[in-house]
Write an enzyme that holds these catalytic residues in place. Structure first.
Site, PDB file in Angstrom:
ATOM      1  N   LYS A  75      -4.382   2.949  -0.883  1.00  0.00           N
ATOM      2  CA  LYS A  75      -3.318   2.585  -1.829  1.00  0.00           C
ATOM      3  C   LYS A  75      -2.394   1.431  -1.125  1.00  0.00           C
ATOM      4  O   LYS A  75      -1.569   0.956  -1.723  1.00  0.00           O
ATOM      5  CB  LYS A  75      -2.506   3.995  -1.874  1.00  0.00           C
ATOM      6  CG  LYS A  75      -3.426   4.731  -2.796  1.00  0.00           C
ATOM      7  CD  LYS A  75      -2.443   5.779  -3.677  1.00  0.00           C
ATOM      8  CE  LYS A  75      -3.526   6.460  -4.714  1.00  0.00           C
ATOM      9  NZ  LYS A  75      -2.647   7.430  -5.482  1.00  0.00           N
ATOM     10  N   ASP A 123       1.917  11.145  -4.894  1.00  0.00           N
ATOM     11  CA  ASP A 123       1.650  12.404  -3.948  1.00  0.00           C
ATOM     12  C   ASP A 123       1.830  12.041  -2.441  1.00  0.00           C
ATOM     13  O   ASP A 123       1.773  12.973  -1.704  1.00  0.00           O
ATOM     14  CB  ASP A 123       0.075  12.764  -4.165  1.00  0.00           C
ATOM     15  CG  ASP A 123      -0.127  13.364  -5.381  1.00  0.00           C
ATOM     16  OD1 ASP A 123       0.527  14.623  -5.801  1.00  0.00           O
ATOM     17  OD2 ASP A 123      -1.031  13.185  -6.160  1.00  0.00           O
TER      18      ASP A 123
END
Length: 403
Positions: A75, A123
């Protein structure tokens, strides 16, 4: 659970906007942006010949994103890239000219960035990327985290200077709250999931992920015949599947999306034939994949170029963490977090079921591509599961090299 893609749109061409987002030109742009980043080295592609022999297949390669840009997750490629793109676009509007990525540290761009606030729900890994991107360009970041995000992951985001905002409930609750507060304050949402009317920025996030696919195709001796990629809202799976479909055309690999059984929003969407929101149940150890509603952009891609969908259980994810940390036949050790090795968990489940293996046409000639999407982003949790700290697992490769 296993499901082949029998939807009417399966094997149709990508929508033009998705083909542009995930195509060769876009991926080249991402790599040009990466050239201006510190720690920009390509991540390693690990060959696991011992595992391949054990499974009776030709080759297994795993792209190790635990080394990406100092953030320990794939990410790192998405959120920061989108933030930089958005800041440069805003600078272009204010300055009345095209502003290049080489100018991100210029006083003019930095002054404009300081007036911007980017926000997202996370998250853990996406928020860290958005926060790092904001720090790189001098913008402010507000990161929303739900109650299940560990204190260690919150601290890892906060170190980039982001404002941390706790939200009761699930990841999807934090997405809604981030959108609400950002809208009220005039902030820019940089989300890795999309909803009606909000697609371009999640598309930019997915575009950032194409860099790992281009690197892998350069690093592999032969293109893969099969791919197993884990999925939360679907972004990483769609980016890999979409870019491979464009890059390899008729030779694209058989692509399987892997979901946690406790948060199988992509699987259930495939079963329903349309995007669905699933009920929140017992939390999964695969925390980075605990999502209950798919990204609309990601699903539009996957409905066309994903060939199958499979779910894995809690013990499957834990088992592959341990297997990758203690590999067979001198294979390199891989530090994979709770969500990192889930693609491998899907592969193992598939080859152990003769009907699934046959449906996916996995045989002795199969060349499998996997992505370790995260390293030990929560080192304490990793050591608790594996029995060794991540540094000790990584050191096995150094010891093997000296032997």
């Amino acid at each position: 659970m296993f499901l082949l893609n029998t939807l009417p749109e399966h094997n149709q061409a990508l929508a033009p906007v998705d083909a542009e987002t995930l195509g060769e030109g876009a991926a080249q742009t991402v790599e040009r942006f990466l050239a201006h980043r510190a720690d920009r080295a390509e991540t390693p592609l690990r060959s696991l010949p011992g595992l391949a022999a054990k499974l009776g297949i030709a080759a297994t390669h795993i792209k190790d994103e635990g080394h990406r840009l100092g953030l320990g997750s794939f990410k790192a490629l998405g959120g920061a890239y989108a933030v930089i793109r958005l800041v440069l676009e805003e600078a272009g509007k204010e300055l009345g000219r095209t502003v290049d990525v080489s100018e991100i540290q210029s006083p003019e761009v930095q002054a404009i960035a300081r007036r911007m606030t980017v926000a997202c729900a996370t998250d853990g890994n996406h928020g860290r990327s958005v926060a790092q991107g904001a720090e790189l360009v001098g913008a402010r970041a507000a990161i929303f985290v739900h109650s299940g995000v560990s204190a260690e992951r919150v601290a890892a985001i906060a170190r980039f200077g982001a404002e941390m905002i706790r939200v009761d409930g699930t990841y999807d609750d934090s997405v809604r709250e981030a959108a609400r507060i950002a809208d009220a304050n005039g902030w820019t949402i940089v989300s890795d999931t999309s909803w009606p009317g909000y697609e371009r920025i999640p598309g930019l996030v997915m575009q950032g992920y194409t860099a790992l696919v281009r690197e892998s195709l350069r690093q592999m001796p032969d293109p893969p015949t099969h791919v197993f990629i884990q999925s939360g809202v679907g972004g990483i799976a769609a980016a890999v599947a979409g870019h491979l479909a464009i890059a390899l055309g008729d030779e694209r690999p058989v692509f399987t999306v892997v979901d946690p059984a406790r948060a199988a929003c992509i699987f259930e969407t495939a079963r329903a034939g349309r995007p669905v929101k699933i009920a929140h149940g017992e939390p999964t150890v695969m925390a980075m994949l605990e999502c209950y509603q798919p990204s609309l952009v990601a699903w539009r891609v996957l409905s066309r170029v994903a060939d199958a969908f499979i779910t894995v259980d809690e013990e499957d994810a834990i088992s592959v963490m341990r297997e990758l940390s203690n590999p067979v036949d001198r294979d390199p050790a891989v530090v994979a977090g709770e969500s990192g090795g889930v693609g491998l968990a899907g592969l193992l489940k598939a080859v152990r079921d003769p009907a699934v293996k046959d449906a996916l046409r996995i045989d002795q000639h199969a060349r499998i591509f996997l992505v370790n999407t995260e390293g030990a982003t929560d080192p304490g949790k990793y050591e608790e599961i594996v029995g060794l700290p991540p540094a000790a697992v990584a050191a096995k490769n150094e010891m093997g090299a000296k032997a």
